[in-house]
Design an enzyme around this catalytic site. Sequence first.
Site, mmCIF file in Angstrom:
data_model
loop_
_atom_site.group_PDB
_atom_site.id
_atom_site.type_symbol
_atom_site.label_atom_id
_atom_site.label_comp_id
_atom_site.label_asym_id
_atom_site.label_seq_id
_atom_site.Cartn_x
_atom_site.Cartn_y
_atom_site.Cartn_z
ATOM 1 C CD GLU A 1 7.964 0.921 0.904
ATOM 2 O OE1 GLU A 1 8.368 0.959 1.999
ATOM 3 O OE2 GLU A 1 8.270 1.822 -0.163
ATOM 4 C CB THR A 2 6.567 -6.294 -1.598
ATOM 5 O OG1 THR A 2 7.756 -6.152 -2.483
ATOM 6 C CG2 THR A 2 5.686 -7.567 -1.901
#
Length: 265
Positions: free
Chosen positions: A46-47
């Site tokens: 995830e970002t």
Amino acid sequence: MKKTIYQVDAFTGEPFKGNPAAVMLGDEDISTKFMQNIAMEMNLSETAFLFPEGDNFRIRYFTPTMEVPLCGHATLSSAHIIYELGLKNPDETLFLKAKGADLAINKQDEWICMNFPKYPLRKIETPSGFQEYVGFEPVETYSSLYNWMIAIAPSETDIEHANPDFEKLIGNGMGHLVITAESKRVETDFVLRCFAPISGINEDPVTGSLHCALIPLWSNKLGKSEMNSLQLSSRSGRLRVKRVGNDRVEICGKAVTVFQAELKI
């Protein structure tokens, strides 16, 4: 405006353990396409992108292939950066508005505690072929939000030795799968591993948001409201968790910043 991106290891106090997430403070010039491209470039599970709204923030999460409504370790990483940069004082409650929930976060010494909604659980039949595709036959199987399947193993050893066939998982409706078992370790109540090949993540190192379902599940089974969780990925991660009333849970973890970088585009 200079754009800086941070990489944080979440649910750990040690670098190179826990679950890495990227965090970036955004502005009105950042498009959804740009965020997805950055997430693809970072190639982490995830970002997170933070957008200031008054004294608090809106947050969006992207895997390398898609946007997701809620993510525990990226929320923890984002809160860690906000407190570390002094955008919130350690004694202040931080509020984040995600697509999947409104989140309240507090810092307690080295621990960051996140208040999340409880996920509903529905008991289901175990899919045929589960043992062949994963490596054990579950005691019970549940479904929850966002197409997650949760399978309870007979023992912690089954969790450690599971070796999923990711193509078979996707092809048989198990592209979002959590396996979990009661733990006999000291100061650990339950263990888990998490697989999301349909989202481009074969195995997630530490999965905070799935504790929204696991906390009520294990709270009922163990007769406890406060528990300790251990995710048995190769990087591993520890969480302190708590059932709060009928519809909320608290998920606590540590985090450490590994690096920051300035974008050249």
